[in-house]
Design an enzyme around this catalytic site. Structure first.
Site, PDB file in Angstrom:
ATOM      1  N   LYS A 154      18.538 -16.404 -38.894  1.00 42.48           N
ATOM      2  CA  LYS A 154      18.180 -17.477 -39.825  1.00 42.48           C
ATOM      3  C   LYS A 154      17.958 -16.940 -41.250  1.00 42.48           C
ATOM      4  CE  LYS A 154      16.136 -20.556 -36.352  1.00 42.48           C
ATOM      5  NZ  LYS A 154      15.030 -21.489 -36.090  1.00 42.48           N
ATOM      6  N   TYR A 164      21.329 -29.592 -35.459  1.00 40.52           N
ATOM      7  CA  TYR A 164      19.985 -29.873 -34.935  1.00 40.52           C
ATOM      8  C   TYR A 164      19.771 -31.363 -34.639  1.00 40.52           C
ATOM      9  CZ  TYR A 164      18.167 -25.139 -35.737  1.00 40.52           C
ATOM     10  OH  TYR A 164      17.914 -23.792 -35.668  1.00 40.52           O
ATOM     11  N   ASN A 175      11.419 -18.763 -38.136  1.00 38.84           N
ATOM     12  CA  ASN A 175      11.228 -17.900 -36.964  1.00 38.84           C
ATOM     13  C   ASN A 175      12.400 -16.956 -36.665  1.00 38.84           C
ATOM     14  OD1 ASN A 175      12.903 -19.872 -36.044  1.00 38.84           O
ATOM     15  ND2 ASN A 175      11.721 -20.407 -34.240  1.00 38.84           N
ATOM     16  N   HIS A 213      17.691 -18.142 -33.903  1.00 39.62           N
ATOM     17  CA  HIS A 213      17.893 -19.276 -32.994  1.00 39.62           C
ATOM     18  C   HIS A 213      18.688 -18.788 -31.796  1.00 39.62           C
ATOM     19  CE1 HIS A 213      19.104 -23.178 -31.391  1.00 39.62           C
ATOM     20  NE2 HIS A 213      20.305 -22.629 -31.243  1.00 39.62           N
ATOM     21  N   GLU A 238      27.066 -25.571 -28.869  1.00 41.86           N
ATOM     22  CA  GLU A 238      26.666 -24.917 -30.118  1.00 41.86           C
ATOM     23  C   GLU A 238      27.720 -23.915 -30.591  1.00 41.86           C
ATOM     24  OE1 GLU A 238      22.714 -23.351 -29.638  1.00 41.86           O
ATOM     25  OE2 GLU A 238      21.826 -25.359 -29.571  1.00 41.86           O
TER      26      GLU A 238
HETATM   27  P1  CMP Z   1      15.122 -23.188 -32.986  1.00 47.20           P
HETATM   28  O1  CMP Z   1      15.173 -22.369 -31.752  1.00 47.20           O
HETATM   29  O2  CMP Z   1      16.117 -22.899 -34.044  1.00 47.20           O
HETATM   30  O3  CMP Z   1      15.262 -24.740 -32.571  1.00 47.20           O
HETATM   31  C1  CMP Z   1      14.624 -25.776 -33.273  1.00 47.20           C
HETATM   32  C2  CMP Z   1      13.742 -25.277 -34.355  1.00 47.20           C
HETATM   33  O4  CMP Z   1      12.812 -26.196 -34.838  1.00 47.20           O
HETATM   34  C3  CMP Z   1      12.890 -24.139 -33.822  1.00 47.20           C
HETATM   35  O5  CMP Z   1      13.691 -23.011 -33.614  1.00 47.20           O
HETATM   36  C4  CMP Z   1      11.832 -24.016 -34.896  1.00 47.20           C
HETATM   37  O6  CMP Z   1      12.224 -23.154 -35.942  1.00 47.20           O
HETATM   38  C5  CMP Z   1      11.757 -25.442 -35.418  1.00 47.20           C
HETATM   39  N1  CMP Z   1      10.480 -26.010 -35.054  1.00 47.20           N
HETATM   40  C6  CMP Z   1      10.025 -26.276 -33.821  1.00 47.20           C
HETATM   41  N2  CMP Z   1       8.785 -26.799 -33.888  1.00 47.20           N
HETATM   42  C7  CMP Z   1       8.459 -26.855 -35.195  1.00 47.20           C
HETATM   43  C8  CMP Z   1       7.334 -27.289 -35.905  1.00 47.20           C
HETATM   44  N3  CMP Z   1       6.255 -27.778 -35.269  1.00 47.20           N
HETATM   45  N4  CMP Z   1       7.348 -27.203 -37.242  1.00 47.20           N
HETATM   46  C9  CMP Z   1       8.453 -26.726 -37.887  1.00 47.20           C
HETATM   47  N5  CMP Z   1       9.553 -26.301 -37.263  1.00 47.20           N
HETATM   48  C10 CMP Z   1       9.549 -26.355 -35.926  1.00 47.20           C
END
Ligand code: CMP
Length: 140
Positions: free
Chosen positions: A11, A51, A114, A117, A128
């Site tokens: 990311k 998403y 984070n 993904h 995906e």
């Molecule tokens: P990812 O695995 O990319 O899939 C969906 C993403 O939504 C997840 O990682 C997080 O980065 C994001 N996400 C999930 N919960 C929250 C939250 N409470 N606030 C902001 N982002 C979120």
């Protein structure tokens, strides 16, 4: 165990921190083979479509803002049990809850930013991977 494919994304936060090589090296060290790679700055349309399953969530706008905030790296990983293996290597979505030595524990700052993904099922992995790569770009 079956050989599977899964989509990984390094990311924008991890790209900004210059962690592309470290993250890919970890996948390789764990037996996952990158069989397609592209560095890409996602458009709003690409991020929202990717998403779409989270569209109704309160964090959807923030998630798409973040995913379009800079370049990311799109990777198809192949290996034994790749979907689950990748999720184990990434750790929990929230880095505060991620196990020691997982990518999110090591490199992520928050649940929103984070670092990586990974597809959550073999079925979604196929969707995906196809969202970002043509079959002619993926060579196992
Ligand atoms: P990812 O695995 O990319 O899939 C969906 C993403 O939504 C997840 O990682 C997080 O980065 C994001 N996400 C999930 N919960 C929250 C939250 N409470 N606030 C902001 N982002 C979120």
């Amino acid at each position: 165990m079956a050989v599977e494919r899964t989509l990984s994304i390094v990311k924008p936060d991890a790209v900004r921190k210059n962690l592309i090589g470290k993250i890919i090296a970890r996948f390789e060290a764990e037996g996952l083979r990158p069989i397609a790679i592209r560095r890409s700055w996602l458009s709003r349309q690409e991020a929202e479509g990717f998403y779409a399953v989270h569209k109704a969530r309160p964090f959807f706008g923030e998630l798409c803002d973040f995913m379009t905030s800079g370049p990311c790296v799109l990777i198809v990983l192949e290996g034994e049990n790749a979907v689950l293996r990748n999720r184990e290597i990434m750790g929990a979505t929230n880095p505060a809850q991620a196990a020691e030595n997982t990518l999110r524990r090591l490199y992520a700052d928050s649940i929103g930013e984070n670092a990586v993904h990974g597809s959550d099922s073999a079925e979604n992995a196929a969707i995906e991977c196809a969202w970002f790569f043509r079959t002619t770009e993926v060579h196992g």
